[in-house]
Motif scaffolding. Structure first.
Motif, short mmCIF file in Angstrom:
data_model
loop_
_atom_site.label_atom_id
_atom_site.label_comp_id
_atom_site.label_asym_id
_atom_site.label_seq_id
_atom_site.Cartn_x
_atom_site.Cartn_y
_atom_site.Cartn_z
N ASN A 119 0.81 -1.23 0.00
CA ASN A 119 0.00 0.00 0.00
C ASN A 119 0.84 1.28 0.00
O ASN A 119 0.31 2.39 -0.01
CB ASN A 119 -0.97 0.02 1.18
N ARG A 120 2.16 1.13 0.04
CA ARG A 120 3.07 2.27 -0.04
C ARG A 120 4.22 1.87 -0.96
O ARG A 120 4.77 0.78 -0.81
CB ARG A 120 3.58 2.66 1.34
N LEU A 121 4.58 2.75 -1.89
CA LEU A 121 5.58 2.40 -2.89
C LEU A 121 6.66 3.47 -2.95
O LEU A 121 6.37 4.66 -2.97
CB LEU A 121 4.92 2.26 -4.27
N ILE A 122 7.92 3.02 -2.97
CA ILE A 122 9.07 3.90 -3.15
C ILE A 122 9.67 3.62 -4.52
O ILE A 122 9.96 2.47 -4.86
CB ILE A 122 10.15 3.65 -2.07
N ILE A 123 9.85 4.67 -5.33
CA ILE A 123 10.57 4.55 -6.60
C ILE A 123 11.85 5.36 -6.45
O ILE A 123 11.83 6.58 -6.30
CB ILE A 123 9.73 5.07 -7.79
N ASP A 124 12.98 4.67 -6.50
CA ASP A 124 14.28 5.28 -6.21
C ASP A 124 15.04 5.55 -7.51
O ASP A 124 15.47 4.62 -8.20
CB ASP A 124 15.09 4.35 -5.31
N VAL A 125 15.21 6.83 -7.86
CA VAL A 125 16.02 7.21 -9.02
C VAL A 125 17.25 8.01 -8.55
O VAL A 125 17.82 8.79 -9.32
CB VAL A 125 15.21 8.02 -10.05
N SER A 126 17.66 7.82 -7.32
CA SER A 126 18.74 8.63 -6.75
C SER A 126 20.09 8.35 -7.39
O SER A 126 20.99 9.18 -7.33
CB SER A 126 18.83 8.41 -5.23
N ARG A 127 20.25 7.17 -8.01
CA ARG A 127 21.51 6.83 -8.69
C ARG A 127 21.33 6.71 -10.19
O ARG A 127 22.20 6.21 -10.90
CB ARG A 127 22.07 5.51 -8.12
N ASN A 128 20.20 7.17 -10.69
CA ASN A 128 19.84 7.00 -12.10
C ASN A 128 20.36 8.18 -12.92
O ASN A 128 19.96 9.32 -12.71
CB ASN A 128 18.31 6.90 -12.21
N GLU A 129 21.25 7.88 -13.88
CA GLU A 129 21.84 8.93 -14.70
C GLU A 129 21.15 9.09 -16.04
O GLU A 129 21.64 9.80 -16.93
CB GLU A 129 23.33 8.64 -14.91
N PHE B 283 -1.02 0.99 -9.74
CA PHE B 283 -0.86 1.03 -8.29
C PHE B 283 -1.83 2.06 -7.71
O PHE B 283 -1.92 3.18 -8.19
CB PHE B 283 0.58 1.40 -7.93
N LYS B 284 -2.53 1.69 -6.64
CA LYS B 284 -3.56 2.55 -6.07
C LYS B 284 -3.19 3.12 -4.70
O LYS B 284 -3.97 3.83 -4.09
CB LYS B 284 -4.87 1.77 -5.97
N GLY B 285 -2.00 2.79 -4.22
CA GLY B 285 -1.57 3.31 -2.93
C GLY B 285 -0.78 4.60 -3.07
O GLY B 285 -0.81 5.28 -4.09
#
Length: 461
Positions: free
Chosen positions: A277-287, A358-360
């Protein structure tokens, strides 16, 4: 009018061509030839680049070119011209700009002598420290707070090193710190093979230099990304974590757009099965890579139409010729008058229909390395209120930036020049502070700890 692909690029000087150990003598070019190359570059900058005056005024740019022109009195090598025109590319504030010199044209001292200091720098408040030491470091180096190198004030050296790179001013300074020894010969006397580092208390150490090959090996290792999967997923209780570590795509195979889309489809099918119900999308290292990957992720977390980037695009015969050499003949572009800046307002994008949206609640993580199309993705999320951002302000990436590259070689020295013909403006419009700031800032330690990321993400309302 959106750019489909944004190149991954870290702005800095480049050398390409023969082996570093080749000892061919570089050619000399006459003052007339050097002036022709400089005038050609001036013409390209002022007529092809979409906004050459984002940092300097036309008068200031003319003054810079005139100063370089006045210095071209004697025959010189391509390296000499390369060194003089670096600030021209730097002052564009174009993070995708590039200036290349073939290694066989590089003066021998730069390619074969140990004229490069063996360390990087880092800034701590108002002081500097040694960041990383290439090779064996003397025990006392950690105690130093460098204020000068070989008698030249460090602040002055850093400003000059920054002009050997490209991008926005803050980005150039960060690069000057991270690649200090690599850039040093372009800011100071390239004859030195020993370097005396003087600290704030007067303490000094003298160390031998290293060669270009050692620095390029180090930089290549720094750029290796541990990203075997472009997009991957792990479950942490009722929180899902997507590591979107790269948007890079290839024409075929595992990293094709279709393959990555299939991977994303499978991830969100699993997310539904997991009851997250909670989603993290991590682009912190994405170039970066392809904007299509980021757009597809948005389709899974947001179902309403959203605004895309605005675009400015300058009409020039030089870029039209390049387009046609690629087999494209853009008739509407060709019909516009030369010099006109074409403006394309934000489009309203309708997310694709996807099988398991995704609905969360979603949170996007950005970091110092977020760049290019990953920056575009995070900016669209921010400006359209799709999801909150947490993490750190990107160092190299900026929400409004240049793209779609024009490139050419100068006629005599064959210096390779690249810069943008389009300006991509964030949906919210230009801001004086052209940076993407997180809604929830995190420290370095917090960024490295997945449990902290999850806890922080779940605390966001």
């Amino acid at each position: 009018m959106r750019s489909i692909t944004c190149l991954m690029f870290t702005a800095v000087i480049h050398f390409t061509g023969l082996s570093l150990h080749a000892q061919t003598s570089p050619a000399l070019f006459s003052p007339a030839e050097l002036q022709e190359d400089l005038n050609h570059l001036r013409h390209l900058i002022t007529t092809v680049h979409v906004n050459p005056y984002s940092e300097l005024t036309p008068v200031q740019y003319d003054s810079l070119f005139n100063h370089i022109s006045a210095s071209l009195k004697d025959s010189a090598t391509a390296t000499d011209l390369f060194k003089k025109i670096r600030p021209v590319l730097a002052r564009l504030s174009d993070e995708h700009a590039q200036l290349n010199l073939k290694t066989e044209l590089l003066d021998p001292i730069y390619r074969s002598k140990p004229v490069y200091p063996p360390f990087t720098l880092k800034k701590e408040g108002n002081t500097y420290r040694i960041g990383y030491w290439l090779g064996n470091a003397p025990p006392s180096y950690k105690e130093l707070q460098p204020v000068s190198i070989n008698g030249m004030p460090l602040e002055k050296l850093l400003r000059q090193c920054a002009l050997a790179t490209t991008g926005y001013p803050d980005q150039r300074m960060a690069t000057a710190l991270h690649r200090f020894g690599y850039l040093y010969p372009w800011a100071a006397d390239a004859q030195a093979t020993e370097f005396t580092i003087t600290g704030a208390t007067g303490q000094a150490i003298t160390v031998p230099g290293i060669g270009l090959k050692e620095w390029e090996t180090f930089l290549a290792a720094q750029q290796v990304s541990a990203c075997p999967e472009r997009v991957s997923y792990t479950r942490h209780g009722t929180t899902g974590y997507i590591n979107a570590c790269s948007f890079d795509v290839q024409p075929k195979g595992k990293y094709s757009v279709d393959s990555i889309r299939a991977t994303v489809d499978g991830i969100f099918e699993q997310i539904k099965l997991d009851g997250v119900n909670r989603l993290i999308i991590d682009v912190s290292r994405n170039e970066g890579g392809s904007t299509a990957v980021g757009d597809y992720l948005i389709s899974y977390i947001y179902r309403q139409p959203y605004l895309s980037y605005q675009t400015n695009w300058k009409r020039s015969d030089e870029y039209l010729k390049l387009l046609r050499s690629w087999g494209f003949d853009n008739a509407p572009y060709a019909a516009e008058p030369v010099g006109k800046v074409l403006h394309f307002a934000s489009d309203r994008i309708t997310p694709e229909s996807v099988p398991n949206p995704f609905k969360g609640k979603t949170v996007v993580v950005i970091g110092a390395a977020t760049f290019s199309s990953a920056m575009n993705f995070a900016t669209l999320v921010k400006d359209n209120n799709i999801a909150p951002l947490m993490g750190q302000t990107p160092v190299n990436g900026h929400p409004t930036s240049f793209g779609e590259m024009f490139y050419t070689n100068l006629p005599h020295t064959q210096l390779f020049v690249r810069f943008g013909v389009k300006e991509h403006i964030r949906p919210a419009g230009k801001t004086p502070d052209n940076n993407l700031h997180p809604d929830l800032p995190l420290t370095d330690a917090q960024m490295r700890d997945i449990n902290t990321l999850i806890r922080k993400a779940r605390a966001i309302p």
